[in-house]
Design a protein around this motif. Structure first.
Motif, mmCIF file in Angstrom:
data_model
loop_
_atom_site.group_PDB
_atom_site.id
_atom_site.type_symbol
_atom_site.label_atom_id
_atom_site.label_comp_id
_atom_site.label_asym_id
_atom_site.label_seq_id
_atom_site.Cartn_x
_atom_site.Cartn_y
_atom_site.Cartn_z
ATOM 1 N N LYS A 15 0.808 -1.221 0.000
ATOM 2 C CA LYS A 15 0.000 0.000 0.000
ATOM 3 C C LYS A 15 0.848 1.281 0.000
ATOM 4 O O LYS A 15 0.383 2.347 -0.354
ATOM 5 C CB LYS A 15 -0.876 0.004 1.246
ATOM 6 C CG LYS A 15 -2.343 -0.101 0.916
ATOM 7 C CD LYS A 15 -3.232 0.115 2.102
ATOM 8 C CE LYS A 15 -3.207 -1.004 3.078
ATOM 9 N NZ LYS A 15 -4.264 -0.995 4.069
ATOM 10 N N ASP A 60 2.404 4.656 1.043
ATOM 11 C CA ASP A 60 1.909 5.737 1.899
ATOM 12 C C ASP A 60 0.408 5.944 1.784
ATOM 13 O O ASP A 60 -0.151 6.825 2.433
ATOM 14 C CB ASP A 60 2.604 7.065 1.513
ATOM 15 C CG ASP A 60 4.081 7.006 1.861
ATOM 16 O OD1 ASP A 60 4.427 6.190 2.748
ATOM 17 O OD2 ASP A 60 4.863 7.735 1.229
ATOM 18 N N PHE A 61 -0.247 5.203 0.949
ATOM 19 C CA PHE A 61 -1.691 5.413 0.754
ATOM 20 C C PHE A 61 -2.503 4.696 1.830
ATOM 21 O O PHE A 61 -2.100 3.642 2.332
ATOM 22 C CB PHE A 61 -2.122 4.910 -0.625
ATOM 23 C CG PHE A 61 -1.663 5.798 -1.738
ATOM 24 C CD1 PHE A 61 -2.462 6.845 -2.181
ATOM 25 C CD2 PHE A 61 -0.424 5.609 -2.324
ATOM 26 C CE1 PHE A 61 -2.035 7.676 -3.197
ATOM 27 C CE2 PHE A 61 0.016 6.431 -3.341
ATOM 28 C CZ PHE A 61 -0.794 7.470 -3.788
ATOM 29 N N GLU A 62 -3.673 5.296 2.128
ATOM 30 C CA GLU A 62 -4.526 4.702 3.156
ATOM 31 C C GLU A 62 -5.140 3.386 2.679
ATOM 32 O O GLU A 62 -5.393 2.483 3.458
ATOM 33 C CB GLU A 62 -5.649 5.704 3.454
ATOM 34 C CG GLU A 62 -5.946 5.863 4.910
ATOM 35 C CD GLU A 62 -6.959 6.966 5.120
ATOM 36 O OE1 GLU A 62 -8.070 6.636 5.535
ATOM 37 O OE2 GLU A 62 -6.649 8.155 4.825
ATOM 38 N N ASP A 63 -5.424 3.317 1.383
ATOM 39 C CA ASP A 63 -6.092 2.138 0.834
ATOM 40 C C ASP A 63 -5.466 1.792 -0.513
ATOM 41 O O ASP A 63 -4.960 2.659 -1.213
ATOM 42 C CB ASP A 63 -7.584 2.438 0.593
ATOM 43 C CG ASP A 63 -8.264 2.872 1.869
ATOM 44 O OD1 ASP A 63 -8.617 2.002 2.657
ATOM 45 O OD2 ASP A 63 -8.415 4.098 2.079
ATOM 46 N N LYS A 67 -15.480 6.119 1.954
ATOM 47 C CA LYS A 67 -14.718 6.556 3.135
ATOM 48 C C LYS A 67 -15.610 7.343 4.097
ATOM 49 O O LYS A 67 -15.545 7.163 5.300
ATOM 50 C CB LYS A 67 -13.542 7.450 2.726
ATOM 51 C CG LYS A 67 -12.398 6.754 2.051
ATOM 52 C CD LYS A 67 -11.785 5.664 2.865
ATOM 53 C CE LYS A 67 -10.659 6.072 3.764
ATOM 54 N NZ LYS A 67 -10.029 4.882 4.407
ATOM 55 N N LYS A 114 -4.405 4.160 -3.942
ATOM 56 C CA LYS A 114 -3.074 4.013 -4.553
ATOM 57 C C LYS A 114 -3.234 3.662 -6.038
ATOM 58 O O LYS A 114 -2.576 4.242 -6.909
ATOM 59 C CB LYS A 114 -2.308 2.904 -3.828
ATOM 60 C CG LYS A 114 -0.989 2.534 -4.475
ATOM 61 C CD LYS A 114 -0.281 1.439 -3.696
ATOM 62 C CE LYS A 114 1.023 1.042 -4.332
ATOM 63 N NZ LYS A 114 1.007 -0.311 -4.871
#
Ligand code: F6R
Length: 611
Positions: A251, A253-256, A592, A260
């Motif tokens: 992943k 640095d992306f949250e999901d 989200k 990404k």
């Protein structure tokens, strides 16, 4: 559907298996389980729900075995529960099995085994497999390849699809794997072997993979993999090196993963274009050898696929019919395979599949071959089942797509189909100004996608306005209607908001009855010839109280709508690649806002390997 992993080597198996399961969780997350061979014999642990539940079992740390199998389940037969979780064992606890697929004749086999004294503790189709192996194992007098013979006899009794990993307490240094119509790869390490449903899950361990055909059996030991065909004759296999970067399945640095993958689209498109497009030479596809005569003789081109990949086919129809004037149809694979489609040796059938493993698409491909059609696969996964069946394969270079909702695979497939259309047109010597312009526009796409991604904060604001809604409508005409379909699928699958898409002109023939005060209508307008028509339809919904979001690259009166998102202009043929970007972001931010698991939406799995 369902992910399976296996390990045999000199390291402790359980952390490798759990790590693999976490990477495969997008294939199903109803339960997870693991079996290893310990000094004391077979040890099995499982739990309902996500892999983290299994991982958090305190006893998991006690597993010391260096050979093991594991499974993350997407329930088919039997509800998600502890007793239905894999691995399954036979009654005498000699064999432990994980399975991905569906055994169609499990009821009759279950009856046969029950009549022979076997008892079943789950509602799964899988539980018959270890018992059937045990049944044949006990009958086997010949000690040579006894384990393998029992597995082979069991597999030959099974109807349906299966990828299996089997361990046996009498063979602590071996594991057997086999597949039929379900995916499975073997990663070759140094003195160790890894097994997985797909390549990305094992990329951090190895890049060298053995690819299996249907009913090929592999007897794995720590430093060897011995391959057998269904007559138990040994066969030779070479490994294939996969050039995906191990980080591409992380992943970062992306949250999901989905976010990404949305942001990876400029790169995915750039790599899919590769060196195929050059301004002054013909579009290159070295994998293809179609002649002008062959293309002129075609009665039809068929695009066959499922879900998002099918929406790419709709864009492909538009391009091929307009540029090459070859009649083109699009069908959903699960319908096509039972439709008695009108195809023959003058038909070219193109199968689009990110995973290359979708069961219905694979079955549709096999049917087309039987009918004499030439088959061409468009996938993202080298060596996947669909590519191995097709006469020709061409690849998107999107890198591994992990989020269940497809984003970068869709846009990469659209650009690949655009280049394929150019290749057809140039082979047909239809070289026109339109083709030259399209080529220039394709090369500009990565930069334009970067611009389209900049709409993110406006889209986030709109998501905050709509996330509590019950129904959302998407409208478009022509190519924009194909994007409306894709945007609607994306929104509903990850935000659970009911949404539908319509050709804008169809509204008055029924759906407009659903429009009432404050309903959200989203419209895509990129075709200059159709914009005015679509605006008229949007005015009709505004008059009935709808709030509107417009995605456009045209000059529209922004005061008329609640929000207008401007994207860069491009050729209408490839406009889906830009217009879908804000709508992918909308689905993401809406999900989200609702606090949902974007990457693993309920009831869904990434790769649909059962019918
Ligand atoms: C939706 C989605 C699915 C897939 C479909 C086909 O976001 O991802 O609709 O497009 O299941 O999968 P592939 O392309 O692997 O054949």
């Amino acid at each position: 559907m369902c992910g399976i992993v296996g390990y045999i080597g000199n390291k402790k198996a359980s952390p490798i298996l759990i790590n693999g399961l976490l990477k495969l969780e997008y294939r199903g997350y109803d339960s997870a389980g693991i079996s290893t061979i310990e000094k004391t014999g077979l040890s099995t642990m499982k739990d309902k729900g996500r892999v983290k539940n299994l991982y958090n079992l305190p006893e998991i740390d006690n597993l010391e075995g260096t050979i093991g199998i594991a499974h993350t389940r997407w329930a088919t037969h039997g509800k998600p529960s502890m007793e239905n979780a894999h691995p399954h064992m036979d009654n005498s606890k000699t064999f432990s099995v994980v399975h991905n697929g569906i055994i169609e004749n499990f009821n009759e086999l279950r009856k046969l085994l029950s009549d022979s004294g076997y008892t079943f503790y789950s509602q799964t189709d899988t539980e018959i497999i270890p018992n059937l192996i045990d049944y044949y194992y006990k009958k086997e007098n010949n000690n040579d390849l006894k384990f393998l013979r029992a597995v082979k006899n069991a597999c030959n009794s099974l109807k349906g699809s299966f990828a299996l990993e089997i361990i046996c307490k009498d063979y602590p240094d071996n594991m057997i794997v086999v597949r039929k119509d379900s995916p499975l790869v073997i990663g070759k390490g140094n003195g160790e072997n890894y097994i997985s449903s797909d390549i990305p899950a094992m990329l951090s361990y190895t890049k060298d993979f053995y690819l299996l055909n249907d009913l090929e059996y592999v007897v794995l030991s720590r430093d060897n993999a011995k391959f057998y065909n269904n007559d138990l004759k040994t066969i030779e296999k070479e490994t294939k090196s996969i050039d995906w970067d191990a980080n591409s399945s992380e992943k970062g640095d992306f949250e999901d993963y989905m976010l990404k993958e949305i942001y990876e689209q400029p790169k995915a498109i750039r790599e899919t274009i590769g060196s195929r497009i050059n301004k002054n030479s013909k579009c290159e596809f070295e994998e293809l050898n179609f002649t002008k005569e062959y293309l002129q003789g075609l009665n039809k081109i068929y695009f066959v696929a499922c879900g998002t990949a099918m929406h790419v086919g709709l864009a492909g129809k538009d391009m091929i019919e307009k540029l090459c004037k070859i009649p083109t149809e699009v069908d959903i694979a699960s319908e096509f395979r039972y439709r008695d489609p009108l195809i023959d040796n003058k038909t070219l059938c193109i199968f689009i599949s990110q995973s290359g493993e979708t069961a219905d698409t694979l079955a549709a491909l096999k049917l087309s071959k039987q009918c004499g059609a030439k088959t061409l696969a468009i996938t993202n996964v080298i060596g996947s089942s669909i590519t191995r069946e097709a006469d020709y394969s061409i690849y998107t270079h999107a890198g591994p797509e992990i989020a269940v909702a497809s984003t970068k695979a869709y846009t990469s497939q659209v650009v690949l189909v655009a280049m394929l259309t150019i290749y057809f047109a140039e082979t047909l010597e239809l070289s026109t100004q339109k083709i030259a312009t399209l080529k220039e526009e394709i090369l500009l796409l990565p930069k334009k996608i970067e611009k389209a991604l900049k709409t993110s904060s406006e889209i986030k604001t709109f998501a905050k306005r709509i996330y509590q809604e019950k129904d959302i409508f998407f409208l478009g005409r022509g190519i924009d209607e194909t994007v409306a379909k894709e945007a609607s699928l994306k929104l509903k699958e990850i935000s659970y908001i009911h949404s539908d898409s319509y050709p804008a002109g169809e509204l008055k023939h029924g759906p407009i009855a659903l429009i009432e005060n404050d309903v959200t209508v989203i419209s895509i307008m990129t075709d200059p010839k159709l914009v005015k028509k679509t605006i008229s339809n949007i005015q009709e919904v505004i008059s009935r109280g709808a709030k509107t979001l417009i995605i456009t690259n045209q000059d529209v009166d922004t005061d008329m709508f609640d929000m207008v998102i401007c994207i860069p202009e491009t050729s209408t043929f490839i406009s889906p690649i830009l217009s879908i970007i804000p709508l992918q972001l909308l689905a993401y931010f809406t999900s989200k806002e609702k606090g949902l698991d974007v990457d693993k939406p309920r009831n869904l799995a990434k790769s649909v390997t059962v019918e």
